[in-house]
Design a protein around this motif. Structure first.
Motif, PDB file in Angstrom:
ATOM      1  N   LYS A   1      71.689  13.368  10.439  1.00 35.99           N
ATOM      2  CA  LYS A   1      72.553  13.821  11.515  1.00 35.99           C
ATOM      3  C   LYS A   1      73.980  13.980  11.020  1.00 35.99           C
ATOM      4  O   LYS A   1      74.438  13.257  10.146  1.00 35.99           O
ATOM      5  CB  LYS A   1      72.494  12.881  12.709  1.00 35.99           C
ATOM      6  N   GLU A   2      74.653  14.939  11.612  1.00 38.47           N
ATOM      7  CA  GLU A   2      76.029  15.230  11.237  1.00 38.47           C
ATOM      8  C   GLU A   2      76.961  14.166  11.820  1.00 38.47           C
ATOM      9  O   GLU A   2      76.762  13.711  12.937  1.00 38.47           O
ATOM     10  CB  GLU A   2      76.391  16.611  11.772  1.00 38.47           C
ATOM     11  N   VAL A   3      77.964  13.786  11.078  1.00 42.35           N
ATOM     12  CA  VAL A   3      78.913  12.775  11.519  1.00 42.35           C
ATOM     13  C   VAL A   3      79.956  13.432  12.418  1.00 42.35           C
ATOM     14  O   VAL A   3      80.553  14.436  12.059  1.00 42.35           O
ATOM     15  CB  VAL A   3      79.599  12.111  10.299  1.00 42.35           C
ATOM     16  N   ASP A   4      80.176  12.855  13.602  1.00 45.87           N
ATOM     17  CA  ASP A   4      81.203  13.332  14.520  1.00 45.87           C
ATOM     18  C   ASP A   4      82.504  12.611  14.164  1.00 45.87           C
ATOM     19  O   ASP A   4      82.649  11.411  14.402  1.00 45.87           O
ATOM     20  CB  ASP A   4      80.795  13.043  15.963  1.00 45.87           C
TER      21      ASP A   4
ATOM     22  N   VAL B   1      77.330  13.363   3.994  1.00 43.34           N
ATOM     23  CA  VAL B   1      76.626  13.023   2.759  1.00 43.34           C
ATOM     24  C   VAL B   1      76.686  11.516   2.567  1.00 43.34           C
ATOM     25  O   VAL B   1      77.727  10.884   2.745  1.00 43.34           O
ATOM     26  CB  VAL B   1      77.265  13.745   1.551  1.00 43.34           C
ATOM     27  N   SER B   2      75.566  10.926   2.187  1.00 43.37           N
ATOM     28  CA  SER B   2      75.530   9.476   2.016  1.00 43.37           C
ATOM     29  C   SER B   2      76.423   9.065   0.840  1.00 43.37           C
ATOM     30  O   SER B   2      76.519   9.779  -0.165  1.00 43.37           O
ATOM     31  CB  SER B   2      74.099   9.012   1.799  1.00 43.37           C
TER      32      SER B   2
ATOM     33  N   GLN C   1      81.152   6.185   7.605  1.00 44.95           N
ATOM     34  CA  GLN C   1      79.809   5.999   8.124  1.00 44.95           C
ATOM     35  C   GLN C   1      79.509   4.555   8.507  1.00 44.95           C
ATOM     36  O   GLN C   1      78.486   4.274   9.122  1.00 44.95           O
ATOM     37  CB  GLN C   1      78.790   6.499   7.102  1.00 44.95           C
ATOM     38  N   GLY C   2      80.409   3.641   8.159  1.00 49.71           N
ATOM     39  CA  GLY C   2      80.207   2.231   8.503  1.00 49.71           C
ATOM     40  C   GLY C   2      80.558   1.948   9.951  1.00 49.71           C
ATOM     41  O   GLY C   2      81.000   2.811  10.697  1.00 49.71           O
TER      42      GLY C   2
END
Length: 177
Positions: free
Chosen positions: A45-48, A111-112, A170-171
């Motif tokens: 999923k795309e990060v908002d 991206v991770s 992402q955290g």
């Protein structure tokens, strides 16, 4: 050369670890694996970004750190204004729309972090293989090794910083400045 062989073995080992053994194929349905490179893949999923800014409490961190007060006291904004940098930045804003920088940024932060770290290690390994594999018997070859290392090290630094930034974005922990 040895690094490339080692990387290929690691990738092959990772892929074979997830394939069912021949003794289990009759009893267990085969697994479908997602396509990935050595187990690394982009998040689905795309990060908002605005939601992440809120979740990480970035604005509270900026306030607590007093960053805006420090910028104001240093006179940085007035110096930028006097030099015309703000007007120049304003002129460049349409280019951000033309090159779709916001959607590109959303894709990059999706991206991770592990992907960034993997490619940083890969680039370092490639550089080490180049330095070890190219003979040191002429000045031109040594210069080529130095030039390659000088080009790869900033790339590695950028990948490591990008991985760290993505791990923060992402955290779930609030940002601490």
């Amino acid at each position: 050369m040895q690094s490339a062989v080692l990387l290929a073995l690691v990738c092959a080992g990772t892929a074979s670890a997830f394939s069912p053994s021949s003794s289990l194929t009759g009893r267990v349905a085969p697994m479908r694996l997602q396509a990935s490179t050595c187990g690394l893949r982009m998040q689905s999923k795309e990060v908002d970004l605005l939601e992440r800014v809120e979740t990480l409490k970035v604005l509270s961190a900026v306030s607590k750190a007093g960053i805006l007060t420090k910028v104001e006291k240093s006179g940085l904004l007035s110096k930028l204004e006097k030099s015309g940098a703000l007007s120049k930045a304003e002129e460049l804003l349409p280019l951000l729309d033309d090159y779709r920088v916001i959607s590109l940024t959303k894709k990059i932060v999706s991206v991770s972090p592990g992907t960034f770290y993997f490619y940083a290690v890969f680039a370092l390994g490639a550089d080490a293989a180049l330095v070890a594999g190219v003979p040191d018997n002429s000045g031109a070859l040594i210069a080529a090794q130095v030039a390659a290392t000088a080009a790869i090290l900033p790339l590695v630094g950028a990948l490591l910083v990008g991985g760290k930034i993505n791990s923060i974005i992402q955290g779930n922990e609030p940002l601490k400045l």
